[in-house]
Design a protein around this motif. Structure first.
Motif, PDB file in Angstrom:
ATOM      1  N   SER A  47       0.846  -1.189   0.000  1.00 45.66           N
ATOM      2  CA  SER A  47       0.000   0.000   0.000  1.00 45.66           C
ATOM      3  C   SER A  47       0.884   1.244   0.000  1.00 45.66           C
ATOM      4  CB  SER A  47      -0.897  -0.016   1.234  1.00 45.66           C
ATOM      5  OG  SER A  47      -1.539   1.221   1.412  1.00 45.66           O
ATOM      6  N   GLU A  54      -1.909  -4.455   0.657  1.00 45.87           N
ATOM      7  CA  GLU A  54      -3.256  -4.729   0.156  1.00 45.87           C
ATOM      8  C   GLU A  54      -3.333  -6.206  -0.230  1.00 45.87           C
ATOM      9  OE1 GLU A  54      -3.980  -0.428  -2.089  1.00 45.87           O
ATOM     10  OE2 GLU A  54      -3.609  -2.270  -3.238  1.00 45.87           O
ATOM     11  N   TYR A  63      -6.449  -5.393   4.358  1.00 44.36           N
ATOM     12  CA  TYR A  63      -5.110  -4.854   4.575  1.00 44.36           C
ATOM     13  C   TYR A  63      -4.426  -5.685   5.651  1.00 44.36           C
ATOM     14  CZ  TYR A  63      -6.637  -0.852   1.864  1.00 44.36           C
ATOM     15  OH  TYR A  63      -7.108  -0.056   0.849  1.00 44.36           O
ATOM     16  N   THR A  88      -8.331   2.804  -1.120  1.00 40.07           N
ATOM     17  CA  THR A  88      -9.050   1.546  -1.342  1.00 40.07           C
ATOM     18  C   THR A  88      -9.813   1.588  -2.656  1.00 40.07           C
ATOM     19  OG1 THR A  88      -9.310   1.327   1.053  1.00 40.07           O
ATOM     20  CG2 THR A  88     -10.678  -0.082  -0.325  1.00 40.07           C
TER      21      THR A  88
END
Length: 244
Positions: A47, A54, A63, A88
């Motif tokens: 991420s 992720e 996550y 996201t």
């Protein structure tokens, strides 16, 4: 001099390779850890947030920590000088685009004669707002909006709603079958090899929780019913942003 050059090149290669190896090792740890929870990990990526990964699974986006020992379900946002954005949604948008390409050949499409825009809609046969949207198909098409359907039986793949919507997809005349079914007509039961269950699973993975759910070409998802005029305004505002 040559030895020094070789040493520099070797060190540079190791610095490039080490992060890649670390990501691969973390990916294996994360997959193994989430498998204990019954989650099948399809992809893992670092991420933007440091030390956060992720994990895209058969149950959606999660996550995790690098070692897979900590799990978070929810959305991650980035705060910048320009405002706040959902990391996201950015990641899911990419998955949605790939999915729309994968299922493009198995959608039920109601094309506009003078197409300006297209929207992809996860639909169910018994959902009231899905029926309302379908009843206004002529208005969407008149505004240049092509509507493409993906199946999302709200009762799941063990339900009658799945059996019925699969039968619509398996009909010789899909458009007429869709219109009749959403009008309340009994659906003639049919079975075929079209990926209706796969469309439903895809919807669950990318955050669809109800119908209609509308996806745009850039992967952005709009939950809930939108009138033809509202969709036209949304598309027009997108065009202005792109032009700017």
């Amino acid at each position: 001099m040559l030895k020094k050059l070789i040493a520099i090149v070797t060190t540079s290669f190791m610095l490039v390779a080490m992060p890649s190896l670390a990501v691969e090792n973390n990916e294996e740890k994360i997959k193994a850890s989430l498998a204990k929870l019954g989650l099948q990990v399809e992809s893992v990526a670092p991420s933007k947030m440091e030390n956060l990964y992720e994990a895209f699974t058969n149950q959606g986006m999660f996550y995790t920590s690098a070692d897979g020992k900590f799990l978070i379900q929810g959305k991650v946002y980035e705060i910048s000088a320009d405002g706040i954005s959902s990391l996201t949604e950015e990641s899911l948008a990419k998955v949605r685009i790939d999915g729309m390409e994968k299922f493009e050949g198995s959608m039920i499409v109601f094309p506009a004669k003078n197409e300006k825009y297209q929207m992809t809609v996860f639909t169910d046969l018994t959902c009231g707002y899905c029926r309302k949207l379908h009843n206004q198909m002529g208005s969407y098409n008149d505004l240049g909006i092509t509507v493409r359907y993906l199946a999302f039986p709200r009762g799941g793949i063990q339900s009658q709603s799945y059996t019925d919507i699969r039968s619509v997809w398996c009909s010789d005349d899909q458009q007429t079958a869709m219109t009749n079914a959403k009008g309340g007509a009994q659906v003639a039961q049919k079975v075929c090899a079209l990926p209706v269950a796969e469309q439903y699973d895809f919807g669950r993975k990318i955050g669809v929780s109800g119908t209609p759910a509308i996806m745009l070409d850039d992967g952005m998802m709009l939950p809930g019913y939108k009138t033809p005029e509202q969709m036209q305004q949304i598309f027009q505002s997108y065009s202005v942003k792109k032009a700017g």
